[in-house]
Write a protein that holds these residues in place. Structure first.
Motif, mmCIF file in Angstrom:
data_model
loop_
_atom_site.group_PDB
_atom_site.id
_atom_site.type_symbol
_atom_site.label_atom_id
_atom_site.label_comp_id
_atom_site.label_asym_id
_atom_site.label_seq_id
_atom_site.Cartn_x
_atom_site.Cartn_y
_atom_site.Cartn_z
ATOM 1 N N ALA A 116 -7.743 -8.266 12.884
ATOM 2 C CA ALA A 116 -7.047 -9.410 13.485
ATOM 3 C C ALA A 116 -7.866 -9.930 14.660
ATOM 4 C CB ALA A 116 -5.649 -9.001 13.940
ATOM 5 N N ALA A 117 -8.731 -9.087 15.182
ATOM 6 C CA ALA A 117 -9.698 -9.451 16.227
ATOM 7 C C ALA A 117 -11.069 -9.013 15.723
ATOM 8 C CB ALA A 117 -9.373 -8.753 17.542
ATOM 9 N N ALA A 118 -12.110 -9.680 16.201
ATOM 10 C CA ALA A 118 -13.463 -9.319 15.789
ATOM 11 C C ALA A 118 -13.753 -7.867 16.142
ATOM 12 C CB ALA A 118 -14.478 -10.245 16.469
ATOM 13 N N GLU A 119 -14.406 -7.174 15.240
ATOM 14 C CA GLU A 119 -14.751 -5.773 15.477
ATOM 15 C C GLU A 119 -15.547 -5.652 16.776
ATOM 16 O OE1 GLU A 119 -16.424 -1.989 12.940
ATOM 17 O OE2 GLU A 119 -16.813 -4.003 12.218
ATOM 18 N N GLY A 120 -15.132 -4.734 17.636
ATOM 19 C CA GLY A 120 -15.795 -4.522 18.916
ATOM 20 C C GLY A 120 -15.375 -5.484 20.010
ATOM 21 N N ALA A 121 -14.354 -6.308 19.767
ATOM 22 C CA ALA A 121 -13.883 -7.257 20.788
ATOM 23 C C ALA A 121 -13.464 -6.505 22.048
ATOM 24 C CB ALA A 121 -12.714 -8.078 20.253
ATOM 25 N N PRO A 122 -13.797 -7.024 23.228
ATOM 26 C CA PRO A 122 -13.355 -6.377 24.467
ATOM 27 C C PRO A 122 -11.833 -6.244 24.489
ATOM 28 C CG PRO A 122 -14.940 -8.123 24.935
ATOM 29 C CD PRO A 122 -14.590 -8.228 23.475
ATOM 30 N N GLY A 123 -11.366 -5.047 24.804
ATOM 31 C CA GLY A 123 -9.922 -4.790 24.831
ATOM 32 C C GLY A 123 -9.330 -4.494 23.470
ATOM 33 N N GLY A 124 -10.172 -4.420 22.431
ATOM 34 C CA GLY A 124 -9.681 -4.169 21.086
ATOM 35 C C GLY A 124 -9.097 -2.777 20.931
ATOM 36 N N VAL A 125 -8.051 -2.681 20.134
ATOM 37 C CA VAL A 125 -7.390 -1.404 19.851
ATOM 38 C C VAL A 125 -7.115 -1.302 18.360
ATOM 39 C CG1 VAL A 125 -6.290 -1.184 22.120
ATOM 40 C CG2 VAL A 125 -5.077 -2.361 20.282
ATOM 41 N N TRP A 126 -7.029 -0.088 17.876
ATOM 42 C CA TRP A 126 -6.617 0.163 16.504
ATOM 43 C C TRP A 126 -5.126 0.474 16.483
ATOM 44 C CZ3 TRP A 126 -9.091 -0.767 12.128
ATOM 45 C CH2 TRP A 126 -10.479 -0.870 12.151
ATOM 46 N N ILE A 127 -4.431 -0.094 15.525
ATOM 47 C CA ILE A 127 -3.057 0.296 15.201
ATOM 48 C C ILE A 127 -3.188 1.052 13.893
ATOM 49 C CG2 ILE A 127 -0.717 -0.472 14.664
ATOM 50 C CD1 ILE A 127 -1.513 -1.375 17.436
ATOM 51 N N ARG A 128 -2.942 2.348 13.938
ATOM 52 C CA ARG A 128 -3.076 3.186 12.738
ATOM 53 C C ARG A 128 -1.735 3.815 12.418
ATOM 54 N NH1 ARG A 128 -8.674 4.062 12.088
ATOM 55 N NH2 ARG A 128 -9.863 3.850 14.020
ATOM 56 N N GLY A 129 -1.485 4.022 11.137
ATOM 57 C CA GLY A 129 -0.236 4.653 10.750
ATOM 58 C C GLY A 129 -0.254 5.079 9.307
ATOM 59 N N VAL A 130 0.902 5.597 8.873
ATOM 60 C CA VAL A 130 1.098 6.038 7.503
ATOM 61 C C VAL A 130 2.385 5.400 6.987
ATOM 62 C CG1 VAL A 130 1.500 8.031 5.997
ATOM 63 C CG2 VAL A 130 -0.091 8.228 7.910
ATOM 64 N N LEU A 131 2.321 4.848 5.798
ATOM 65 C CA LEU A 131 3.479 4.272 5.119
ATOM 66 C C LEU A 131 4.046 5.324 4.185
ATOM 67 C CD1 LEU A 131 5.230 1.769 4.395
ATOM 68 C CD2 LEU A 131 3.476 1.192 2.682
ATOM 69 N N THR A 132 5.329 5.650 4.365
ATOM 70 C CA THR A 132 5.971 6.661 3.515
ATOM 71 C C THR A 132 7.239 6.098 2.878
ATOM 72 O OG1 THR A 132 7.151 7.606 5.405
ATOM 73 C CG2 THR A 132 5.078 8.653 4.791
ATOM 74 N N ASP A 133 7.618 6.694 1.745
ATOM 75 C CA ASP A 133 8.831 6.278 1.053
ATOM 76 C C ASP A 133 10.028 7.080 1.556
ATOM 77 O OD1 ASP A 133 8.732 8.796 -0.219
ATOM 78 O OD2 ASP A 133 8.027 7.969 -2.130
ATOM 79 N N GLY A 134 11.161 6.937 0.907
ATOM 80 C CA GLY A 134 12.386 7.606 1.337
ATOM 81 C C GLY A 134 12.336 9.115 1.281
ATOM 82 N N ALA A 135 11.474 9.674 0.451
ATOM 83 C CA ALA A 135 11.328 11.122 0.361
ATOM 84 C C ALA A 135 10.261 11.645 1.320
ATOM 85 C CB ALA A 135 10.981 11.526 -1.073
ATOM 86 N N GLY A 136 9.632 10.736 2.068
ATOM 87 C CA GLY A 136 8.576 11.143 2.995
ATOM 88 C C GLY A 136 7.200 11.218 2.356
ATOM 89 N N ALA A 137 7.098 10.805 1.080
ATOM 90 C CA ALA A 137 5.814 10.827 0.389
ATOM 91 C C ALA A 137 5.003 9.590 0.769
ATOM 92 C CB ALA A 137 6.023 10.875 -1.117
ATOM 93 N N PRO A 138 3.688 9.731 0.899
ATOM 94 C CA PRO A 138 2.864 8.572 1.234
ATOM 95 C C PRO A 138 2.904 7.519 0.129
ATOM 96 C CG PRO A 138 1.491 10.511 0.824
ATOM 97 C CD PRO A 138 2.915 10.947 0.736
ATOM 98 N N VAL A 139 2.889 6.260 0.529
ATOM 99 C CA VAL A 139 2.834 5.143 -0.413
ATOM 100 C C VAL A 139 1.383 4.693 -0.467
ATOM 101 C CG1 VAL A 139 3.643 2.800 -0.921
ATOM 102 C CG2 VAL A 139 5.219 4.474 0.095
ATOM 103 N N GLY A 140 0.695 5.084 -1.539
ATOM 104 C CA GLY A 140 -0.737 4.855 -1.648
ATOM 105 C C GLY A 140 -1.138 3.517 -2.218
ATOM 106 N N ASP A 141 -0.181 2.673 -2.541
ATOM 107 C CA ASP A 141 -0.527 1.356 -3.083
ATOM 108 C C ASP A 141 0.246 0.256 -2.369
ATOM 109 O OD1 ASP A 141 1.953 1.947 -4.091
ATOM 110 O OD2 ASP A 141 1.476 1.459 -6.166
#
Length: 186
Positions: free
Chosen positions: A27-52
């Protein structure tokens, strides 16, 4: 003879194959000053990862302005910032978007705390789900945010606040079940 009815379809798996693009997670150019990563995991109702799945973000810049001509204060003139990211999840349900932390946003509801709007697309869903990411280092703004304050349950509100991470923030998304992320009807 009457033709058979076409069965309804969910949003996947095409979205995972056809919608990403190479710089989508930026959403911002790679290496932009002040840039941050938003990282996470998407899981379903059983807590299993949603890989697609697919996670899209839309946000204001650090001054609370959107990169859109309809922003009443004028479109963002910040080089390298588009305010929109799109990341497919990997086999473990992981996603990551590189961005700038947004500023407060004036709205018809009042001033909204810095936040990122998030759309989630995944198998088994007929429509996208919409949520928000709020920031843990904005306690006063979060306490006054009209959208966040509209959620009565403190534990439900907590599902919208990211956690600090070494290179930005962590925000996991649970589609249903215990600890389900709050989603908005938009």
């Amino acid at each position: 003879m009457t033709a058979p009815t076409t069965p309804s379809q969910t949003v996947g798996p095409y979205l995972h194959i056809g919608l990403p693009w190479p710089d989508g997670p930026f959403a911002a150019a790679e290496g932009a000053p002040g840039g941050v990563w938003i990282r996470g995991v998407l899981t379903d109702g059983a807590g299993a990862p949603v890989g697609d799945g697919l996670v899209e973000t839309w946000q204001a810049d650090p001054d609370g302005r959107f990169d859109h001509p309809d922003d009443p204060r004028g479109a963002v003139a910040r080089p390298g910032f588009r305010g929109f990211g799109r990341c497919p999840t990997d086999a473990e349900g992981r996603f990551a978007v590189y961005t700038l932390k947004p500023g407060p946003v004036p709205s018809h509801l009042g001033t909204e705390a810095p936040h990122i709007d998030v759309s989630v697309f995944a198998r088994g869903m007929l429509n996208r789900t919409v949520t928000r990411i709020y920031f843990p280092d904005e306690p006063e703004a979060n306490a006054a945010d009209p959208v966040l304050c509209s959620i009565a349950s403190a534990s439900a509100r907590a599902t919208l606040v990211a956690e600090p991470a070494e290179d930005g923030y962590r925000f996991d998304i649970r589609l249903q079940g215990e600890g389900e992320t709050v989603f908005f009807n938009v």
